[in-house]
Design a protein around this motif. Sequence first.
Motif, PDB file in Angstrom:
ATOM      1  N   LEU A  11       5.665   9.545   0.528  1.00 17.66           N
ATOM      2  CA  LEU A  11       6.172   8.457   1.451  1.00 17.66           C
ATOM      3  C   LEU A  11       7.559   9.260   1.921  1.00 17.66           C
ATOM      4  CD1 LEU A  11       6.928   5.693   2.875  1.00 17.66           C
ATOM      5  CD2 LEU A  11       7.697   4.837   0.663  1.00 17.66           C
ATOM      6  N   ALA A  12       7.707   9.640   3.034  1.00 20.77           N
ATOM      7  CA  ALA A  12       8.840  10.172   3.607  1.00 20.77           C
ATOM      8  C   ALA A  12       8.648  10.464   5.300  1.00 20.77           C
ATOM      9  CB  ALA A  12       8.877  11.822   3.252  1.00 20.77           C
ATOM     10  N   VAL A  13       9.783  10.383   5.823  1.00 19.51           N
ATOM     11  CA  VAL A  13       9.669  10.593   7.251  1.00 19.51           C
ATOM     12  C   VAL A  13       9.444  11.937   7.723  1.00 19.51           C
ATOM     13  CG1 VAL A  13      10.940   8.356   7.728  1.00 19.51           C
ATOM     14  CG2 VAL A  13      12.217  10.353   7.642  1.00 19.51           C
TER      15      VAL A  13
ATOM     16  N   ALA B 142       3.486  -3.203  16.761  1.00 17.43           N
ATOM     17  CA  ALA B 142       3.096  -3.303  15.278  1.00 17.43           C
ATOM     18  C   ALA B 142       3.687  -3.209  14.155  1.00 17.43           C
ATOM     19  CB  ALA B 142       1.820  -2.323  15.461  1.00 17.43           C
ATOM     20  N   PRO B 143       4.462  -4.080  13.544  1.00 20.04           N
ATOM     21  CA  PRO B 143       5.456  -4.068  12.888  1.00 20.04           C
ATOM     22  C   PRO B 143       5.142  -3.459  11.211  1.00 20.04           C
ATOM     23  CG  PRO B 143       5.085  -6.300  13.175  1.00 20.04           C
ATOM     24  CD  PRO B 143       4.406  -5.652  14.085  1.00 20.04           C
ATOM     25  N   ARG B 144       3.561  -3.618  11.055  1.00 17.61           N
ATOM     26  CA  ARG B 144       3.314  -3.061   9.810  1.00 17.61           C
ATOM     27  C   ARG B 144       2.244  -1.770   9.858  1.00 17.61           C
ATOM     28  NH1 ARG B 144       1.858  -8.210   9.852  1.00 17.61           N
ATOM     29  NH2 ARG B 144       3.415  -9.625   8.715  1.00 17.61           N
ATOM     30  N   ALA B 145       2.324  -1.230  10.945  1.00 15.23           N
ATOM     31  CA  ALA B 145       1.632  -0.040  11.055  1.00 15.23           C
ATOM     32  C   ALA B 145       2.145   1.097  10.405  1.00 15.23           C
ATOM     33  CB  ALA B 145       1.395   0.502  12.603  1.00 15.23           C
ATOM     34  N   ILE B 146       1.212   2.091  10.124  1.00 18.48           N
ATOM     35  CA  ILE B 146       1.471   3.301   9.128  1.00 18.48           C
ATOM     36  C   ILE B 146       1.249   4.457  10.009  1.00 18.48           C
ATOM     37  CG2 ILE B 146       0.644   4.363   7.225  1.00 18.48           C
ATOM     38  CD1 ILE B 146      -0.059   1.458   6.081  1.00 18.48           C
ATOM     39  N   ARG B 147       2.437   5.226   9.879  1.00 15.27           N
ATOM     40  CA  ARG B 147       1.940   6.762  10.490  1.00 15.27           C
ATOM     41  C   ARG B 147       1.646   7.846   9.364  1.00 15.27           C
ATOM     42  NH1 ARG B 147       7.350   9.815  13.379  1.00 15.27           N
ATOM     43  NH2 ARG B 147       7.236  10.483  11.165  1.00 15.27           N
ATOM     44  N   LEU B 148       0.761   8.573   9.611  1.00 17.13           N
ATOM     45  CA  LEU B 148       0.240   9.564   8.497  1.00 17.13           C
ATOM     46  C   LEU B 148       0.198  11.112   9.340  1.00 17.13           C
ATOM     47  CD1 LEU B 148      -0.918   9.800   5.792  1.00 17.13           C
ATOM     48  CD2 LEU B 148      -3.293   9.354   6.797  1.00 17.13           C
TER      49      LEU B 148
ATOM     50  N   PHE C  41       0.896  -1.218  -0.004  1.00 21.47           N
ATOM     51  CA  PHE C  41       0.137  -0.040   0.170  1.00 21.47           C
ATOM     52  C   PHE C  41       0.825   1.193   0.133  1.00 21.47           C
ATOM     53  CE2 PHE C  41      -1.905   2.984   2.861  1.00 21.47           C
ATOM     54  CZ  PHE C  41      -2.771   3.772   2.211  1.00 21.47           C
ATOM     55  N   VAL C  42       1.845   1.307   0.805  1.00 23.74           N
ATOM     56  CA  VAL C  42       2.808   2.298   0.768  1.00 23.74           C
ATOM     57  C   VAL C  42       3.503   2.696  -0.258  1.00 23.74           C
ATOM     58  CG1 VAL C  42       4.835   3.346   2.158  1.00 23.74           C
ATOM     59  CG2 VAL C  42       2.775   2.664   3.490  1.00 23.74           C
ATOM     60  N   ASP C  43       4.035   1.476  -0.874  1.00 21.32           N
ATOM     61  CA  ASP C  43       4.671   1.646  -1.994  1.00 21.32           C
ATOM     62  C   ASP C  43       3.860   2.226  -3.250  1.00 21.32           C
ATOM     63  OD1 ASP C  43       7.157   0.784  -1.080  1.00 21.32           O
ATOM     64  OD2 ASP C  43       6.839  -1.566  -1.702  1.00 21.32           O
ATOM     65  N   GLU C  44       2.536   1.652  -3.305  1.00 19.31           N
ATOM     66  CA  GLU C  44       1.696   2.158  -4.457  1.00 19.31           C
ATOM     67  C   GLU C  44       1.374   3.791  -4.560  1.00 19.31           C
ATOM     68  OE1 GLU C  44       0.029   0.619  -6.723  1.00 19.31           O
ATOM     69  OE2 GLU C  44      -1.326   2.391  -7.379  1.00 19.31           O
ATOM     70  N   LEU C  45       1.444   4.185  -2.827  1.00 22.09           N
ATOM     71  CA  LEU C  45       1.337   5.515  -2.865  1.00 22.09           C
ATOM     72  C   LEU C  45       2.318   6.398  -3.123  1.00 22.09           C
ATOM     73  CD1 LEU C  45      -0.099   5.621   0.774  1.00 22.09           C
ATOM     74  CD2 LEU C  45      -1.338   6.602  -1.033  1.00 22.09           C
TER      75      LEU C  45
END
Length: 436
Positions: free
Chosen positions: A364-366, A393-399, A351-355
Amino acid sequence: MTPHDGYKPTTRLVHGPGHSAKWDFTHHVTPPLSSSTTYRLDSAHRGARGFSEFGRQVKDTGEPPVYIYDRLDEPTRSILEGELAEVEGGEACVTFASGMAAISAALTAELLPGDEVIAHPMLYGCTHSLFTNWYSRLGIQVARIDMNDVARLRAHVSAKTRVLYFESPTNPTLELVDIGALRRFAEEVNATRSRERKLLVYIDNTFATPFGQRPLEHGADVVLHSLTKNLGGFGTELGGAVICPKEMLPRLLLYRKDFGGILASKAAWAILVYGLPTLALRLKRQQYSALKVAAWLEQNSLVARVVYPGLDGFPQKELARRQMLDFDGDFAPGNMIYFELDPARIEAEDFVDELAANAYSVTLAVSLGHTKTLIEMPASMTHSSYSAEESAAPRAIRLSIGLESPGDIIRDLDSALTAVAKRAKPACASGKVGKS
Ligand SMILES: Cc1ncc(COP(=O)(O)O)c(C=O)c1O
């Protein structure tokens, strides 16, 4: 009575101190960008005075200070420090080259070998790394205890414990810590301690900013900031700040002078001229959008869990509404969202790669607190200093929500979810399906 008494912080952040003896250029509407590494001293006596007065300046006294050398003190940085102290309601502020420089200075300048810090288990990854990789070498112990578990804190605390350290909201999980409860606990411990050995409450307020939470009002002793995030706001400057009681100021200034991690005057200028005046405007807009995005994520069947302090289902809803208040006293849940996708149906990394490949409004950036919406995966990026077992949560996402139209952010998230789900499991492809 100063001319700006009674004005709201939002107005104060636009106008600053108005007039300041720190400026030679009082007719500028926008503060000039000062960029002088050294200062003419006029006489040896004045030079000696400048050195002897170093470390004593707390707030603008109306007397022009004697500037000597940029690393000691400098007008733009000094005005920014006055503004940050003012808006947090603190006595003094010292800025640094980055948030990590501020955090390490505020702790290292106060602690001695043999002392102990108790820190919340979840912290920004580099703060975790500071504690795990460096403090053991300096002879400073760091215990990790949930800051909301006062009974455990009470059972653990000893004469060696000097600092309670946490973020609220935490990066990235958005847990909150009850600052008032920690103040009461510190008072209990300090009843039998000398002034020099007081247990101090330190909070990293980077996520909420003083717009959304003023921890000193709740009883914190020291407030830390990465100015790189919401306070700078535009993603152009690195910086950090410590807001502290005036007794801490001389040692922190000495530390900064000798370790040398100063905030560059040009960075201070951008934060003062662009970051602070737009803080309330940016944060209000971003949290308006964050609530819309969080609510949309929550109803999406491909999303397993959404954490956002503004959602009704937020586990610490009552604390959030008590502690996270803006300048007008309105609830300020912030611009950060933490969420997990349903691993049985969609891979978070895909999902993140698709974005990264196809989204226009989500990058996609810190980092965070930017004009642009930024997405990342903390366990493998900003928080990779935590081991796999420590990462809940190894697959969690921060927005981190930016200033785009919220509908566009949702559009990009939706397109990416739909595209990836279609490729992975054609039968359950629609990201638009509501949860049953
Ligand atoms: C909560 C928090 N504190 C401190 C820092 C460190 O700030 P800097 O990158 O300015 O050193 C960060 C950076 O992401 C952060 O998120």
